[in-house]
Design an enzyme around this catalytic site. Structure first.
Site, PDB file in Angstrom:
ATOM      1  N   GLY A  12       0.827  -1.130   0.101  1.00 27.95           N
ATOM      2  CA  GLY A  12      -0.015  -0.018  -0.180  1.00 27.95           C
ATOM      3  C   GLY A  12       1.011   1.279  -0.116  1.00 27.95           C
ATOM      4  N   GLY A  15      -0.310   5.107  -1.034  1.00 25.99           N
ATOM      5  CA  GLY A  15      -1.375   5.894  -0.188  1.00 25.99           C
ATOM      6  C   GLY A  15      -0.702   7.032   0.809  1.00 25.99           C
ATOM      7  N   GLN A  16      -1.780   7.891   1.328  1.00 26.97           N
ATOM      8  CA  GLN A  16      -1.248   8.987   1.924  1.00 26.97           C
ATOM      9  C   GLN A  16      -0.134   8.776   3.001  1.00 26.97           C
ATOM     10  OE1 GLN A  16      -4.032  10.165   5.155  1.00 26.97           O
ATOM     11  NE2 GLN A  16      -3.235  12.341   4.918  1.00 26.97           N
ATOM     12  N   LEU A  17      -0.145   7.735   3.766  1.00 25.11           N
ATOM     13  CA  LEU A  17       1.026   7.398   4.672  1.00 25.11           C
ATOM     14  C   LEU A  17       2.166   6.670   3.758  1.00 25.11           C
ATOM     15  CD1 LEU A  17       1.844   7.188   7.660  1.00 25.11           C
ATOM     16  CD2 LEU A  17       0.838   4.983   7.829  1.00 25.11           C
ATOM     17  N   ASP A  38       2.428  -1.457  -4.581  1.00 25.86           N
ATOM     18  CA  ASP A  38       1.037  -1.279  -4.550  1.00 25.86           C
ATOM     19  C   ASP A  38       0.426  -1.735  -5.479  1.00 25.86           C
ATOM     20  OD1 ASP A  38      -0.242   1.664  -2.987  1.00 25.86           O
ATOM     21  OD2 ASP A  38      -1.360   0.257  -4.140  1.00 25.86           O
ATOM     22  N   TYR A 148     -15.394  -0.796   8.248  1.00 25.56           N
ATOM     23  CA  TYR A 148     -13.819  -0.677   8.419  1.00 25.56           C
ATOM     24  C   TYR A 148     -13.439  -0.718   9.716  1.00 25.56           C
ATOM     25  CZ  TYR A 148      -9.491   2.352   8.693  1.00 25.56           C
ATOM     26  OH  TYR A 148      -8.437   2.863   8.829  1.00 25.56           O
ATOM     27  N   LYS A 152     -10.761  -3.390  11.280  1.00 22.20           N
ATOM     28  CA  LYS A 152      -9.584  -3.148  12.113  1.00 22.20           C
ATOM     29  C   LYS A 152      -9.416  -3.811  13.365  1.00 22.20           C
ATOM     30  CE  LYS A 152      -7.118  -0.979   8.915  1.00 22.20           C
ATOM     31  NZ  LYS A 152      -5.838  -1.166   8.713  1.00 22.20           N
TER      32      LYS A 152
HETATM   33  N1  SER Z   1      -8.606   8.312   8.727  1.00 24.01           N
HETATM   34  C1  SER Z   1      -9.218   7.132   8.784  1.00 24.01           C
HETATM   35  C2  SER Z   1     -10.607   7.241   8.184  1.00 24.01           C
HETATM   36  O1  SER Z   1     -11.436   8.275   8.268  1.00 24.01           O
HETATM   37  C3  SER Z   1      -9.354   6.796   9.990  1.00 24.01           C
HETATM   38  O2  SER Z   1      -8.557   5.611  10.405  1.00 24.01           O
HETATM   39  O3  SER Z   1     -10.875   6.368   7.842  1.00 24.01           O
END
Ligand code: SER
Length: 322
Positions: A12, A15-17, A38, A148, A152
């Site tokens: 991944g 992505g942003q991170l 990715d 989500y 998690k």
């Molecule tokens: N930034 C994430 C989201 O909004 C939270 O883990 O899904």
């Protein structure tokens, strides 16, 4: 490939991170030592500095081949479907967030060359409507109402399980909303706190998809990067949490963020048109108690709301670097 040095595999990565973490990891471990992967290649020049390969984490065989060839000592597993995107496609979210993670755990556990550490982020989304909203404790009720959050939470339990059963050194942080200027977030509920900066600069107005008085925990990317690397560097015996650590920096509402941007940037028009993401945000904490992260590995944030806004404005005003 791994010549006795650390070798890091990142999933991944676009992505942003991931985009920023790959840059940081390459600074620390060397450009050739960090393999970014990715689903699709990225145009971002960050990835030109070292190896990149396409990988769908659902392709266990492909993952196995990469691990056998690259022989990573650490895996940063960042591939995931975020909260709002997951609500639109729960099956995909389940597959990527659970089956994809299981693939990583299984391949890491049985890799012929040893994978010493796995990093797998969790989220404030593991909490739910019955969780205490203020200063949410490390150990508390977790009754997520989003797919989500459910995935998690399963991921946290799996991390704990693989550590206990197989001594796989899995480490994790429950990220709050991450704010950054380099790569946009993809499909989260906290994305408004990034979008607002770009819209204010281009249009001098922004319509938030969360109502004005919706407090959420947030963190500026430099803090998130440093915290992640500090956790991964911490001696294993110091770590008492193998599910996922609460890690806090700041907490604000859309109204408070708008007021701070006005103070530093000047007037703009702020509107509110809450959509389905309001319901998600309402089920999440307003602030987190991160005492355990502070005690175990010395976590300390550097950016509050004021400092974050100043740095965001300074950086997104700069002409885009190509
Ligand atoms: N930034 C994430 C989201 O909004 C939270 O883990 O899904």
């Amino acid at each position: 490939m791994n010549s006795g040095k650390e070798a890091i595999l990142v999933t991944g990565a676009c992505g942003q991170l991931g985009t920023e973490l790959v840059g940081e990891l390459r600074k620390i471990y060397g450009e050739g030592q960090v393999l970014a992967t990715d689903m699709k290649p990225s145009e971002n020049q960050v990835f030109d500095s070292g190896p990149f390969q396409t990988l769908n984490v659902l392709d266990k065989k492909g993952l196995q081949e990469i691990v056998e060839r690259f022989r990573p000592t650490q895996i940063y597993h960042l591939a995931a479907i975020l909260s709002a995107a997951a609500e639109r496609n729960p099956t995909l979210a389940w597959d990527v967030n659970i089956a994809g993670f299981m693939n990583v755990l299984d391949v890491a556990k049985s890799a012929p060359s040893k994978v010493y550490k796995v990093y797998a982020p969790s989220s404030i989304a593991v909490f739910g409507p019955h969780t205490p909203r203020r200063d949410t404790p490390q150990h508390t009720i977790t009754d997520p109402t989003t797919v989500y959050g459910i995935t998690k939470l399963v991921g946290e339990r799996l991390s704990d399980y693989y550590f206990a059963q197989y001594q796989l050194d899995v480490r994790s942080i429950r990220y709050p909303g991450l704010i950054s200027y380099k790569t946009p977030p993809g499909g989260g509920t906290t994305d408004y706190a990034v979008e607002i900066f770009h819209k204010v600069l281009t249009d001098r107005k922004y319509v938030s998809f969360l109502g004005p008085d919706t407090p959420l925990p947030m963190m500026y990317m430099p803090d998130a990067l440093r915290g992640t690397l500090e956790l991964m560097e911490a001696p294993a015996e110091k770590l008492t949490i193998r599910s996922s650590y609460n890690m806090a920096a700041m907490c604000f509402t859309p109204h408070e963020l708008a007021e701070e941007i006005k103070r530093q940037f000047g007037e703009f028009e702020m509107g509110y048109s809450p959509d389905f993401r309001q319901h998600i945000a309402d089920s999440w904490p307003a602030s987190l108690d991160d005492t355990q992260a502070r005690l175990d590995w010395g976590w300390l944030p550097r950016f509050g709301l004021k400092e974050m806004v100043a740095d965001m404005l300074k950086n997104i005003r700069l002409p885009a670097r190509v």
